[in-house]
Design an enzyme around this catalytic site. Structure first.
Site, PDB file in Angstrom:
ATOM      1  N   HIS A 204      47.123  23.107 104.649  1.00 37.88           N
ATOM      2  CA  HIS A 204      46.961  22.539 103.304  1.00 37.88           C
ATOM      3  C   HIS A 204      46.569  20.400 103.028  1.00 37.88           C
ATOM      4  O   HIS A 204      45.504  20.595 102.170  1.00 37.88           O
ATOM      5  CB  HIS A 204      48.764  22.394 102.569  1.00 37.88           C
ATOM      6  CG  HIS A 204      48.773  21.672 101.371  1.00 37.88           C
ATOM      7  ND1 HIS A 204      48.199  22.424  99.905  1.00 37.88           N
ATOM      8  CD2 HIS A 204      49.313  20.600 101.346  1.00 37.88           C
ATOM      9  CE1 HIS A 204      48.658  21.542  99.515  1.00 37.88           C
ATOM     10  NE2 HIS A 204      48.914  20.763 100.311  1.00 37.88           N
TER      11      HIS A 204
ATOM     12  N   ARG B 247      39.025  13.901  99.217  1.00 41.62           N
ATOM     13  CA  ARG B 247      38.409  12.579  99.258  1.00 41.62           C
ATOM     14  C   ARG B 247      37.117  13.211 100.483  1.00 41.62           C
ATOM     15  O   ARG B 247      37.736  13.647 101.098  1.00 41.62           O
ATOM     16  CB  ARG B 247      39.406  11.857 100.697  1.00 41.62           C
ATOM     17  CG  ARG B 247      40.494  10.595  99.615  1.00 41.62           C
ATOM     18  CD  ARG B 247      41.254  10.336  99.981  1.00 41.62           C
ATOM     19  NE  ARG B 247      41.998  11.058 101.540  1.00 41.62           N
ATOM     20  CZ  ARG B 247      42.760  12.271 100.706  1.00 41.62           C
ATOM     21  NH1 ARG B 247      43.251  11.477  99.497  1.00 41.62           N
ATOM     22  NH2 ARG B 247      43.605  12.909 101.709  1.00 41.62           N
TER      23      ARG B 247
END
Ligand code: CA
Length: 414
Positions: free
Chosen positions: A133, A142
Site C-alpha cells: 500500500h 510522488r
C-alpha cells in the site's frame, strides 16, 4: 484450541461467531444498552448473566456489563475477559448449564438488537504498515520517491480523530472541503471518496506516561481487534496533506465493526513473518515476530443493486506488527489508555484483487473497477454501501468479525 467444543446451541459452520470466538460488543433492546457476547445468530446478555451469578470468581462493586461501553470491563484485565469467555464456552457445551436453563432471558436474537460503538475511544492512531500500500500510494502522490527513507526503519503513523468514529451501519455523508485545482482551491463536495480496509487493535490496559512499552510485552496491552474503515477524500487529501499529513480528508468519519474479537480468540491464527531488512533498531527487534492470518474482503453495493466483491486480501503480509507499533508509539514516553485504537493502515497485497482502497485499485482513478451489469466505479458514489468482512479459519474452526457496513449519503445540508 481443539474442536472438542460442541455447543447445544446450533451454530452454522460458516458463522463468524463460533464457540471459539465469543467476541464482546454493546447492544440495546427495549431494556437498554449493555454488554453482550456473540454466538451464532444470538447475543448472550452479559449484564443479565452477571446478575444471575454466572461469573462467581469476580465479586465486583458494580455490574460492569450494564454500561454503555466496554471500557470498565476491559480495565479488569485480560484474565477477566478470558475467564468470562471460558465460563461461556463451558456453559455453551454443557446442556445442564444455567445459560441453557435461562436461555429464554439470556439469549437474544441478533436481529432483535441494535449494536452500538463498543468503546469510549480516547485516542486513535493510524499506522501505514502495508509495504504494498505504501509503495503504490507513494507512487501516485510522488512518482520519483514512493517510499520515504524512514519507512523501513519505523512503523510510520499519524494521530487520527477519535470523536468521529462510528459503528457499522452508520451512514456517512459525502464531505465537502478544499480541493486544489491549480491556482486557487475550490470548496466543493469531494469527487474522490474512498474507503480504506484496516484492522484496529483495541488497547486493553493503561500504560504509564513517560514509560515506553518494551516490544517483548507490547501485546499484553492489547485487548482485541475490530474491522476498521478509514474513509478518505482523496482530492481533499492531495491538496492538504503536505507538510503535516492528512487532516479534514479523513477526520469526517471512520467506521468500526460491532464485535471486538479478543486476542485470545485470534491466538491460533498467528503466522510467522519474514526477517526485516534492514534490521530495525533494537527497541523494535522482536523475537517470534508474528502477524495474524485474517482473510479480508470488500464489497460495494450500489443503490438497489446486489453487492459485488471488489477486493480480497489478508492481514498476514503487514510489514510492521502490533507489538512493534505499540513499542514505537510509546518510545518517547507517550502513554496508551484503555479504549484507544491503533489501526494498521490500509491492507493491500501485490495482485489486483488485493487492493484495500479504490485509490490503489483504480491507479488513482485512472482505471475504473467493474461491478456487475457494466457498472463501474473510480471512487464511491452517493448511496453506495461498502461492506467489509474478515475471518480466520483453521480446519473447521472459524473466528470472524461479522460485517462492517457504511453507506454514502449525499452531502449534508448546511
Ligand atoms: Ca488509513
Amino acid at each position: 484450541m481443539s474442536n472438542m467444543h460442541q455447543s447445544w446451541l446450533p451454530v452454522a459452520s460458516d458463522s463468524d461467531f463460533s464457540v471459539h470466538n465469543l467476541p464482546f460488543g454493546i447492544f440495546s433492546d427495549l431494556r437498554g444498552r449493555r454488554a453482550g457476547v456473540a454466538i451464532g445468530d444470538f447475543v448472550i446478555d452479559l449484564a443479565e448473566a452477571y446478575d444471575l451469578g454466572m461469573f462467581p470468581e469476580y465479586k465486583l462493586k458494580e455490574n460492569v456489563f450494564r454500561k454503555p461501553v466496554l471500557n470498565d470491563a476491559i480495565k479488569l484485565g485480560r484474565a477477566f475477559s478470558r475467564y468470562v469467555r471460558t465460563v461461556l464456552q463451558n456453559a455453551l457445551c454443557n446442556p445442564y448449564s444455567s445459560l441453557h436453563q435461562h436461555a429464554d432471558s439470556l439469549l437474544i436474537r441478533m436481529q432483535d438488537v441494535q449494536m452500538h460503538l463498543p468503546l469510549q475511544i480516547g485516542n486513535y492512531t493510524d499506522f501505514y504498515s502495508s509495504e504494498e500500500h505504501a509503495t503504490t500510494v507513494g507512487k501516485l502522490f510522488r512518482p520519483d520517491n514512493p517510499l520515504f527513507p524512514n519507512w523501513k526503519h519505523m512503523p510510520v503513523a499519524y494521530h487520527g480523530r477519535a470523536s468521529s468514529i462510528v459503528v457499522s451501519g452508520t451512514p456517512v455523508h459525502r464531505p465537502c472541503g478544499q480541493i486544489g485545482t491549480g491556482d486557487m482551491p475550490v470548496f466543493a463536495p469531494t469527487k474522490a471518496l474512498d474507503y480504506e480496509l484496516e484492522l484496529a487493535f483495541v488497547v486493553g490496559m493503561d500504560s504509564e506516561l513517560g514509560k515506553p512499552i518494551p516490544v517483548s510485552c507490547a501485546e499484553d496491552y492489547i485487548f482485541g481487534v475490530l474491522l476498521f474503515n478509514d474513509w478518505s477524500a482523496r482530492d481533499i487529501q492531495r491538496w492538504e496533506y503536505q507538510p503535516l499529513g492528512p487532516f479534514t480528508s479523513k477526520n469526517f468519519a471512520s467506521s468500526v465493526s460491532s464485535w471486538i474479537v479478543t486476542m485470545d480468540a485470534l491466538d491460533a491464527f498467528r503466522n510467522d513473518l519474514a526477517e526485516q531488512s534492514p534490521e530495525p533498531l533494537p527497541y523494535l527487534m522482536h523475537e517470534n515476530r508474528c502477524g495474524f492470518d485474517i482473510n479480508l474482503t470488500i464489497g460495494i453495493s450500489p443503490a438497489g443493486l446486489e453487492e459485488f466483491e471488489v477486493a480480497a486480501t489478508n492481514s498476514r503480509q503487514l510489514y510492521w506488527n502490533i507489538s512493534q507499533q505499540v513499542a514505537h508509539h510509546t518510545v518517547t514516553g507517550c502513554n496508551l489508555n484503555v479504549g484507544d485504537l491503533l489501526a494498521t493502515g490500509t491492507i493491500s497485497g501485490s495482485s489486483s484483487p488485493e487492493k484495500g482502497c479504490l485509490l490503489e485499485a483504480t491507479s488513482g482513478g485512472k482505471n475504473p473497477v467493474s461491478l456487475k451489469n457494466g457498472i463501474q466505479r473510480t471512487f464511491l458514489e452517493d448511496n453506495d454501501e461498502v461492506v467489509m468482512r474478515g475471518y480466520a479459519q483453521k480446519g473447521d474452526i472459524r473466528v470472524g468479525f461479522g460485517e462492517l457496513r457504511g453507506k454514502i449519503l449525499p452531502p449534508a445540508s448546511r
